[in-house]
Design an enzyme around this catalytic site. Structure first.
Site, PDB file in Angstrom:
ATOM      1  CG  ASP A  34      -2.201   0.775   1.008  1.00  0.00           C
ATOM      2  OD1 ASP A  34      -3.266   0.152   0.894  1.00  0.00           O
ATOM      3  OD2 ASP A  34      -2.125   2.017   0.920  1.00  0.00           O
ATOM      4  CG  ASP A  60       2.276   5.001  -6.059  1.00  0.00           C
ATOM      5  OD1 ASP A  60       1.490   4.526  -6.898  1.00  0.00           O
ATOM      6  OD2 ASP A  60       2.279   6.211  -5.754  1.00  0.00           O
ATOM      7  CB  VAL A  61      -0.095   0.196  -8.374  1.00  0.00           C
ATOM      8  CG1 VAL A  61      -0.326  -0.807  -7.257  1.00  0.00           C
ATOM      9  CG2 VAL A  61      -1.179   1.267  -8.408  1.00  0.00           C
ATOM     10  CG  ASN A  87      -7.814  -4.260  -3.807  1.00  0.00           C
ATOM     11  OD1 ASN A  87      -9.012  -4.317  -4.071  1.00  0.00           O
ATOM     12  ND2 ASN A  87      -7.347  -3.521  -2.808  1.00  0.00           N
ATOM     13  CE1 TYR A 152     -13.615   3.198 -10.181  1.00  0.00           C
ATOM     14  CE2 TYR A 152     -15.792   2.460 -10.844  1.00  0.00           C
ATOM     15  CZ  TYR A 152     -14.689   2.336 -10.026  1.00  0.00           C
ATOM     16  OH  TYR A 152     -14.641   1.357  -9.068  1.00  0.00           O
ATOM     17  CE  LYS A 156     -11.912   0.003 -10.912  1.00  0.00           C
ATOM     18  NZ  LYS A 156     -10.840  -0.695 -10.149  1.00  0.00           N
TER      19      LYS A 156
END
Length: 270
Positions: A34, A60-61, A87, A152, A156
């Site tokens: 995270d 951090d992704v 996630n 968004y 997704k």
């Protein structure tokens, strides 16, 4: 399934932490990743009480180097990993004409490229091991097309498509890929949400509060998906029903139903 090794991005809160708790209770070794280092350090002890060999790594992704460091730590500590859960995600709400390109770049970098980075880093490890599981967390927004959520929805939907593609691409490597598509449930998605629609925070809270499922329920669905090697996690009954309508009805019929539903929600919020 006992003693499996799992890594979860965005694992210090919300769905990620609920999944981490379930996995630890089942005896799995858990690594939560995270960017909120303070939160990660605060919650890791509760996981270690359930499974001593659990640990937290800040990451951090949006930075592939962070994920590469996680992969190196997993190799050194556990000699690999069995389940990878991409996630981490954020929300953006607003009409296309009101959403800035910088907001598009922000959400794409996290919601889509964050998953891409996770897959690129961990797939070679799983291939070398001879198999494993990847769970990419998308949303019902990736299967449906509710208005005022174009950025968004698009990110997704891309995660859904990426996951379906990898199901085919990695089948020969004994790597099972699934995509989770929950609807609204009580989580911290609103934290850091970018919106140009007035009152959206209150509306989002109301939608989350009305859900019959919580983060633990969604996490249980994901655990079943891993165990049964299913392709999709669609935990919300109403969401599944809406998806079936979209898939099987003529587009004009589905749009009519969607528009009526949106107007009904708008009236209830006014």
């Amino acid at each position: 399934m006992h003693n499996k090794r799992i890594v979860i991005t965005g694992g210090a809160s919300g769905l990620g932490f609920a999944l981490a708790q379930l996995a630890a209770k089942a005896g799995w070794r858990v690594c939560i990743v995270d960017r909120d280092e303070e939160r990660g350090e605060a919650v890791i002890s509760s996981l270690q009480r359930l499974q001593a060999d659990s640990f937290f790594m800040p990451g951090d992704v949006t930075r592939i180097k962070d994920l590469e460091q996680v992969a190196e730590a997993l190799t050194e500590r556990w000699q690999g990993v069995d389940v990878v859960v991409n996630n981490a995600g954020v929300a953006q709400v607003g009409k296309l004409t009101d959403t800035s390109i910088s907001d598009w770049q922000w959400i794409i970098d996290i919601n889509l490229l964050g998953v891409v980075r996770g897959c690129k880093v961990f797939v070679p490890m799983l291939q070398q091991q001879g198999g494993g599981h990847i769970i990419n967390v998308a949303s019902m927004a990736g299967l449906l097309d509710v208005p005022n959520m174009s950025a968004y929805n698009a990110t997704k939907a891309a995660v859904v498509s990426l996951s379906e593609t990898l199901q085919n691409e990695l089948a020969g490597d004994n790597i099972h890929v699934a995509v989770a598509c929950p609807s609204f449930f009580k989580t911290n998605l609103g934290k850091g949400m970018r919106s140009n629609i007035e009152g959206m925070e209150a509306k989002l809270d109301k939608l989350m509060a009305s859900s019959k499922l919580n983060a633990t329920d969604i996490a249980k669905s994901i655990m079943r998906t891993i165990e049964r090697q299913q392709s999709y996690t669609l935990p919300h009954r109403q969401g599944r029903f809406a998806w079936y309508l979209k898939r099987f009805l003529p587009r004009s019929w589905y749009r009519r139903i969607l528009h009526k539903s949106v107007k009904k929600h708008d009236r209830s919020d006014s």
